[in-house]
Design a protein around this motif. Structure first.
Motif, PDB file in Angstrom:
ATOM      1  N   LEU A 359       6.656  23.133  45.130  1.00 32.73           N
ATOM      2  CA  LEU A 359       7.688  24.573  45.389  1.00 32.73           C
ATOM      3  C   LEU A 359       7.247  25.406  45.051  1.00 32.73           C
ATOM      4  O   LEU A 359       6.786  25.393  43.928  1.00 32.73           O
ATOM      5  CB  LEU A 359       9.112  23.631  44.554  1.00 32.73           C
ATOM      6  N   VAL A 360       7.310  26.527  45.550  1.00 32.48           N
ATOM      7  CA  VAL A 360       7.250  27.848  44.795  1.00 32.48           C
ATOM      8  C   VAL A 360       8.314  28.384  44.408  1.00 32.48           C
ATOM      9  O   VAL A 360       9.451  28.646  45.086  1.00 32.48           O
ATOM     10  CB  VAL A 360       5.587  28.850  46.128  1.00 32.48           C
ATOM     11  N   SER A 361       8.356  28.948  42.907  1.00 29.16           N
ATOM     12  CA  SER A 361       9.577  29.940  42.498  1.00 29.16           C
ATOM     13  C   SER A 361       9.496  30.923  42.481  1.00 29.16           C
ATOM     14  O   SER A 361       8.484  31.392  41.718  1.00 29.16           O
ATOM     15  CB  SER A 361      10.233  29.011  41.910  1.00 29.16           C
ATOM     16  N   LEU A 362      10.330  32.306  42.671  1.00 26.79           N
ATOM     17  CA  LEU A 362      10.679  33.301  42.588  1.00 26.79           C
ATOM     18  C   LEU A 362      11.503  33.141  41.500  1.00 26.79           C
ATOM     19  O   LEU A 362      12.960  32.723  42.043  1.00 26.79           O
ATOM     20  CB  LEU A 362      10.171  33.904  43.098  1.00 26.79           C
ATOM     21  N   ILE A 363      11.369  33.403  40.395  1.00 28.41           N
ATOM     22  CA  ILE A 363      12.185  33.416  39.326  1.00 28.41           C
ATOM     23  C   ILE A 363      12.872  35.231  38.942  1.00 28.41           C
ATOM     24  O   ILE A 363      11.831  35.259  38.134  1.00 28.41           O
ATOM     25  CB  ILE A 363      12.130  32.829  38.181  1.00 28.41           C
ATOM     26  N   VAL A 364      13.828  35.041  38.136  1.00 28.17           N
ATOM     27  CA  VAL A 364      14.374  36.316  38.101  1.00 28.17           C
ATOM     28  C   VAL A 364      15.105  36.215  36.949  1.00 28.17           C
ATOM     29  O   VAL A 364      16.160  35.665  36.614  1.00 28.17           O
ATOM     30  CB  VAL A 364      15.196  37.297  39.097  1.00 28.17           C
ATOM     31  N   THR A 365      15.161  36.720  35.699  1.00 27.59           N
ATOM     32  CA  THR A 365      16.161  36.324  34.003  1.00 27.59           C
ATOM     33  C   THR A 365      16.089  37.591  33.068  1.00 27.59           C
ATOM     34  O   THR A 365      15.084  38.453  33.369  1.00 27.59           O
ATOM     35  CB  THR A 365      14.853  35.430  33.401  1.00 27.59           C
ATOM     36  N   ASP A 366      17.778  37.540  33.287  1.00 27.65           N
ATOM     37  CA  ASP A 366      17.848  38.511  32.181  1.00 27.65           C
ATOM     38  C   ASP A 366      18.931  38.667  30.519  1.00 27.65           C
ATOM     39  O   ASP A 366      19.016  36.936  30.859  1.00 27.65           O
ATOM     40  CB  ASP A 366      18.425  39.953  33.395  1.00 27.65           C
ATOM     41  N   ASN A 367      18.616  38.826  30.314  1.00 26.44           N
ATOM     42  CA  ASN A 367      19.877  38.679  29.063  1.00 26.44           C
ATOM     43  C   ASN A 367      21.092  39.648  28.667  1.00 26.44           C
ATOM     44  O   ASN A 367      21.565  39.976  27.591  1.00 26.44           O
ATOM     45  CB  ASN A 367      19.366  38.796  27.731  1.00 26.44           C
ATOM     46  N   GLY A 368      21.642  40.029  30.257  1.00 27.61           N
ATOM     47  CA  GLY A 368      22.784  40.611  30.328  1.00 27.61           C
ATOM     48  C   GLY A 368      23.815  39.860  29.841  1.00 27.61           C
ATOM     49  O   GLY A 368      23.590  38.735  29.027  1.00 27.61           O
ATOM     50  N   ILE A 369      24.889  39.914  30.618  1.00 30.89           N
ATOM     51  CA  ILE A 369      26.211  39.848  29.930  1.00 30.89           C
ATOM     52  C   ILE A 369      26.661  38.652  30.431  1.00 30.89           C
ATOM     53  O   ILE A 369      27.648  37.785  29.989  1.00 30.89           O
ATOM     54  CB  ILE A 369      27.516  40.622  30.593  1.00 30.89           C
ATOM     55  N   GLN A 385      33.369  38.634  43.332  1.00 28.57           N
ATOM     56  CA  GLN A 385      32.215  39.226  42.494  1.00 28.57           C
ATOM     57  C   GLN A 385      33.012  38.090  41.155  1.00 28.57           C
ATOM     58  O   GLN A 385      34.102  38.121  40.734  1.00 28.57           O
ATOM     59  CB  GLN A 385      33.691  40.391  42.270  1.00 28.57           C
ATOM     60  N   SER A 386      32.064  38.541  39.981  1.00 30.11           N
ATOM     61  CA  SER A 386      32.874  37.849  39.439  1.00 30.11           C
ATOM     62  C   SER A 386      33.546  39.029  38.246  1.00 30.11           C
ATOM     63  O   SER A 386      33.145  39.934  37.293  1.00 30.11           O
ATOM     64  CB  SER A 386      30.984  37.196  37.658  1.00 30.11           C
ATOM     65  N   HIS A 387      34.419  38.232  37.162  1.00 32.20           N
ATOM     66  CA  HIS A 387      34.871  38.900  36.402  1.00 32.20           C
ATOM     67  C   HIS A 387      34.508  39.358  35.259  1.00 32.20           C
ATOM     68  O   HIS A 387      34.740  39.023  34.442  1.00 32.20           O
ATOM     69  CB  HIS A 387      36.732  37.838  35.856  1.00 32.20           C
ATOM     70  N   ASN A 388      34.824  40.206  34.630  1.00 33.81           N
ATOM     71  CA  ASN A 388      33.908  41.208  34.189  1.00 33.81           C
ATOM     72  C   ASN A 388      33.720  42.974  34.176  1.00 33.81           C
ATOM     73  O   ASN A 388      34.598  43.865  34.973  1.00 33.81           O
ATOM     74  CB  ASN A 388      32.209  41.533  34.021  1.00 33.81           C
ATOM     75  N   HIS A 389      34.221  43.655  32.991  1.00 35.75           N
ATOM     76  CA  HIS A 389      34.465  45.274  32.893  1.00 35.75           C
ATOM     77  C   HIS A 389      33.272  45.856  33.694  1.00 35.75           C
ATOM     78  O   HIS A 389      33.949  46.622  34.106  1.00 35.75           O
ATOM     79  CB  HIS A 389      34.086  45.351  31.841  1.00 35.75           C
ATOM     80  N   ALA A 416      21.652  29.525  40.301  1.00 34.57           N
ATOM     81  CA  ALA A 416      21.641  30.362  39.322  1.00 34.57           C
ATOM     82  C   ALA A 416      22.727  29.503  37.759  1.00 34.57           C
ATOM     83  O   ALA A 416      22.656  28.555  38.356  1.00 34.57           O
ATOM     84  CB  ALA A 416      22.261  31.488  39.515  1.00 34.57           C
ATOM     85  N   TYR A 417      21.721  29.401  36.145  1.00 38.21           N
ATOM     86  CA  TYR A 417      22.291  29.344  35.821  1.00 38.21           C
ATOM     87  C   TYR A 417      21.583  29.637  34.105  1.00 38.21           C
ATOM     88  O   TYR A 417      21.756  31.501  34.523  1.00 38.21           O
ATOM     89  CB  TYR A 417      20.666  27.717  35.545  1.00 38.21           C
ATOM     90  N   PRO A 418      22.436  29.831  33.059  1.00 38.28           N
ATOM     91  CA  PRO A 418      22.866  30.265  32.446  1.00 38.28           C
ATOM     92  C   PRO A 418      21.399  30.647  30.794  1.00 38.28           C
ATOM     93  O   PRO A 418      20.546  30.001  31.459  1.00 38.28           O
ATOM     94  CB  PRO A 418      23.841  29.499  31.241  1.00 38.28           C
ATOM     95  N   ASN A 419      21.239  31.846  30.918  1.00 38.96           N
ATOM     96  CA  ASN A 419      19.789  32.064  30.088  1.00 38.96           C
ATOM     97  C   ASN A 419      20.540  32.049  28.774  1.00 38.96           C
ATOM     98  O   ASN A 419      21.976  32.562  28.396  1.00 38.96           O
ATOM     99  CB  ASN A 419      19.249  33.327  30.664  1.00 38.96           C
ATOM    100  N   THR A 420      19.672  31.117  28.414  1.00 33.83           N
ATOM    101  CA  THR A 420      20.201  31.309  26.257  1.00 33.83           C
ATOM    102  C   THR A 420      19.868  32.004  25.877  1.00 33.83           C
ATOM    103  O   THR A 420      18.358  32.607  25.758  1.00 33.83           O
ATOM    104  CB  THR A 420      19.097  29.746  26.304  1.00 33.83           C
ATOM    105  N   PRO A 421      19.728  33.137  24.660  1.00 33.31           N
ATOM    106  CA  PRO A 421      21.599  32.461  24.139  1.00 33.31           C
ATOM    107  C   PRO A 421      23.125  33.291  24.832  1.00 33.31           C
ATOM    108  O   PRO A 421      23.422  32.763  25.424  1.00 33.31           O
ATOM    109  CB  PRO A 421      21.223  33.604  22.770  1.00 33.31           C
ATOM    110  N   ASN A 422      22.068  34.505  25.844  1.00 36.54           N
ATOM    111  CA  ASN A 422      23.044  34.784  26.093  1.00 36.54           C
ATOM    112  C   ASN A 422      22.023  35.525  28.281  1.00 36.54           C
ATOM    113  O   ASN A 422      20.980  35.644  27.830  1.00 36.54           O
ATOM    114  CB  ASN A 422      23.585  35.935  26.177  1.00 36.54           C
ATOM    115  N   GLY A 423      23.188  35.763  29.122  1.00 39.04           N
ATOM    116  CA  GLY A 423      22.172  35.858  30.646  1.00 39.04           C
ATOM    117  C   GLY A 423      22.138  35.260  31.785  1.00 39.04           C
ATOM    118  O   GLY A 423      23.030  34.168  31.643  1.00 39.04           O
ATOM    119  N   LEU A 424      21.784  35.926  32.700  1.00 39.70           N
ATOM    120  CA  LEU A 424      21.069  35.355  33.742  1.00 39.70           C
ATOM    121  C   LEU A 424      19.820  34.614  34.707  1.00 39.70           C
ATOM    122  O   LEU A 424      19.541  35.649  34.561  1.00 39.70           O
ATOM    123  CB  LEU A 424      22.620  35.801  34.803  1.00 39.70           C
TER     124      LEU A 424
END
Length: 697
Positions: A359-369, A385-389, A416-424
């Protein structure tokens, strides 16, 4: 055999009967058939064993008659009368058998079946208990008068307790079963009612979803024209300010926003294609590292402007996947746009290419909301749409839905899974492919029945192609033409300089020494009017525009169909021959530049009015300020086409550009884009011109 037995058991069963009534009919039918078989068997058995006396003969015949009558009455629908007749027949038959025909064989115990059948066939309790008492009486009383068994045989009440005990046990379980069936029927009714309610709600939701989809698609279509115009005007403005562009950063921002809006429209249209199952992917082996690099370079200035650090981590070697490069780039663009949107200033976004197993993975990680855990799967649903401001202010809810559906079409998965400590973290997985080294890929060609023209045998084609196998293949297709071969542009020019008669040129784009681009430029500078078809594997818009600016009559993408090449070549030769014949016929002395100028202006005006259904020959001649006769003479001389054919040709070329870029949702939309009202007619014209239909009928 099985169907015959089933029909026999279902005699008398009709629509509208309750399940309880149907069970009674079926059981009575089976019982009557068993009794008939019993009567027939013992008739033969007693006859062959010489034990058939008059009494047995009468009872067995009557048994057959009565049980046959019961089946017939059931067929007529006399169900209650059939059950009464059955009960009377069984009792009478048992009474006669036990006391006269077969006395002394302990058949009296069979009286027990009468109250048991009553429990199944009748609903009234007094009938059940009455038949139980009658059965007990029939067991005991006749012996006092007929002396069939010794007196001590009836000296105990064990038979009374046996009959009553079995009857009460069966009656108890029958009542329990009926109560359970009633509860089940009530539950089934509730379930049915709930199902109907859910079906209504589901239809309402489906209708709402369809309305929402159609609304977005319609809006996309309505906005397509103004966005095209805005983009065009912005491009013109950028050219005028090219020398001072550093003083106008707004132009760059404007172009970015236009591209963003255009990408959104493409997503909506492609989702509509997915629903209609008309989206076709052009899959090839591509490098995921290259896709990631391109996405990084495209978004880096934007992220820097917002103050977000964008990093890129590539795999240590090239990883190849089979994918449509355009759609895969758009997938990554959607994910990066999502990360950009939900990451604050000073944040971090990482693009990573990795491989585990195959499996070849293309991964985008952010530390956003980030996204709440219970919404991680929902973010890939359309319009969710996720409930956020941030989403309170803007968002369409189709970006990640588009990502998931495109990746599914590629046979991959996205999660999709959570990024630690925050983000996606958004991870896109694809199946790795292993490219074959040093072996040319076989040309994918669909073979169709060829439509040969009777006028091509004396035509000569100059074939300019450096690949020996490709030249051989093309010669096979063009076997009815005279073929002159050249391996590059220099050799082709030498052939032409020897004044060898040539009717058309087929050339490759990429070649050593002199490529197709330089070769065509030299021909056009010399004023050569020979029809040219260019064959290329390059599908990007820039390359296509370059070929058209060179002045080639047509181009063909690899892979292609044989009939497609033959049809396009035949069209080019026909137009060229028509133009030659017209020039000889008119013997005009008008300057060449003046003639070319009129053709160029005509083309520009037709393209400008490409969407106008009312723009025709009269409007074109008015705009050019020439007579229709002059217009016809010049177009025919230069292109071999009449003004009507010239306008149609440009419309079809415009349609081809849209089709090759997958920027349409229906034939009707395509037809309207070039001022036609009938999509089926457009499809027919397109197939006649280019050798393949836009969509199969």
């Amino acid at each position: 055999m099985e169907s015959i037995v089933k029909k026999m058991i279902l005699v008398g069963v009709k629509k509208g009967l309750s399940s309880k009534e149907i069970k009674r009919i079926k059981v009575l039918n089976v019982t009557a058939y068993v009794a008939l078989i019993h009567a027939i068997f013992f008739l033969y058995f007693d006859y062959y064993t010489n034990s058939l006396d008059q009494a047995k003969l009468i009872t067995l015949i009557l048994e057959g008659i009565f049980f046959g009558s019961i089946i017939y009455l059931q067929r007529l629908g006399y169900f209650k009368f059939s059950r009464i007749l059955f009960t009377v027949t069984v009792f009478s038959n048992l009474f006669f058998h036990c006391n006269y025909a077969f006395k002394g064989y302990y058949g009296e115990y069979q009286y027990l079946v009468i109250p048991l059948f009553s429990l199944f066939f009748f609903d009234k309790r007094y009938i059940h208990y009455g038949l139980l008492i009658l059965s007990i009486i029939a067991f005991y009383v006749p012996n006092y008068y007929l002396n069939i068994y010794p007196e001590q045989y009836f000296g105990y009440l064990n038979v009374l307790f046996l009959f009553a005990g079995i009857f009460l046990i069966i009656n108890f379980f029958k009542n329990v079963n009926e109560r359970n069936e009633k509860k089940l029927a009530k539950q089934l009714l509730k379930n049915q009612q709930m199902k109907q309610i859910l079906d209504v709600k589901n239809k309402e939701l489906q209708s709402l979803n369809n309305f929402q989809n159609h609304f977005f698609v319609n809006i996309a279509h309505e906005m397509g024209t103004p966005i095209t115009l805005i983009k065009g005007q912005a491009g013109l403005l950028a050219k005028k300010m090219d020398r001072r562009k550093e003083h106008f950063p707004e132009i760059h921002k404007l172009n970015y926003q236009i591209d963003k809006l255009e990408g959104l429209l493409y997503n909506i249209r492609d989702i509509a294609k997915m629903e209609a199952e008309t989206l076709v992917l052009d899959k090839k082996n591509i490098s995921v590292n290259q896709i990631a690099q391109k996405g990084f370079l495209e978004f880096q200035p934007l992220f820097e402007e917002k103050g977000i650090n964008l990093s890129l981590s590539l795999f240590h070697r090239d990883l190849m996947v089979e994918a449509d490069v355009i759609y895969l780039e758009r997938v990554l663009s959607n994910v990066l746009s999502n990360a950009f949107k939900y990451t604050e200033k000073g944040g971090q976004v990482d693009i990573k290419v990795n491989m585990e197993d195959s499996l070849v993975s293309l991964i985008v990680t952010d530390n956003g909301i980030g996204v709440p855990l219970d919404e991680l799967t929902s973010i890939f649903e359309r319009f969710y749409q996720s409930h956020n401001h941030i989403n309170k202010a803007n968002g369409s809810g189709i970006g990640l839905a588009f990502v998931q559906e495109i990746i599914k079409l590629h046979g991959g998965k996205v999660k999709a899974y959570p990024n630690t400590p925050n983000g996606l973290v958004v991870q896109m997985d694809f199946n790795k492919v292993n490219p074959i080294q040093n072996i040319p890929e076989p040309l994918e060609v669909v073979t169709l029945p060829l439509k040969k023209s009777p006028t091509i045998k004396d035509k000569t084609i100059l074939l300019v192609e450096d690949n020996t196998e490709m030249r051989y293949y093309l010669k096979t297709i063009l076997n009815e033409y005279t073929i002159i071969e050249s391996s590059n542009g220099n050799e082709a020019l030498a052939v032409l300089n020897n004044n060898t008669p040539i009717d058309a040129i087929i050339t490759d784009f990429m070649m050593p020494e002199m490529d197709g681009e330089e070769f065509v430029k030299i021909l056009k500078e010399k004023g050569d009017r020979l029809p040219i078809i260019m064959i290329t594997a390059r599908l990007d818009v820039k390359s296509k525009l370059k070929m058209l600016r060179l002045g080639v009559d047509d181009y063909l993408n690899k892979p292609f169909m044989e009939e497609e090449l033959l049809l396009r070549l035949n069209n080019c030769i026909r137009n060229y021959t028509s133009a030659q014949q017209y020039r000889k016929k008119t013997d005009t002395t008008e300057p060449l530049d003046q003639e070319n100028k009129l053709v160029i202006e005509s083309k520009a005006l037709v393209l400008k009015n490409i969407h106008n259904a009312y723009f025709g020959v009269a409007q074109l001649s008015d705009e050019l300020k020439v007579s229709e006769r002059t217009l016809h003479r010049n177009l025919k001389k230069e292109t071999g086409l009449s003004p009507i054919q010239f306008i149609r040709e440009l419309k079809l070329l415009h349609v081809r550009e849209i089709v090759e870029n997958n920027k349409f949702t229906s034939l009707q939309e395509l037809a309207l884009s070039v001022g036609l009202s009938n999509g089926i007619y457009l499809n027919q014209l397109y197939k006649e011109r280019f050798g393949r239909a836009i969509q199969d009928d």
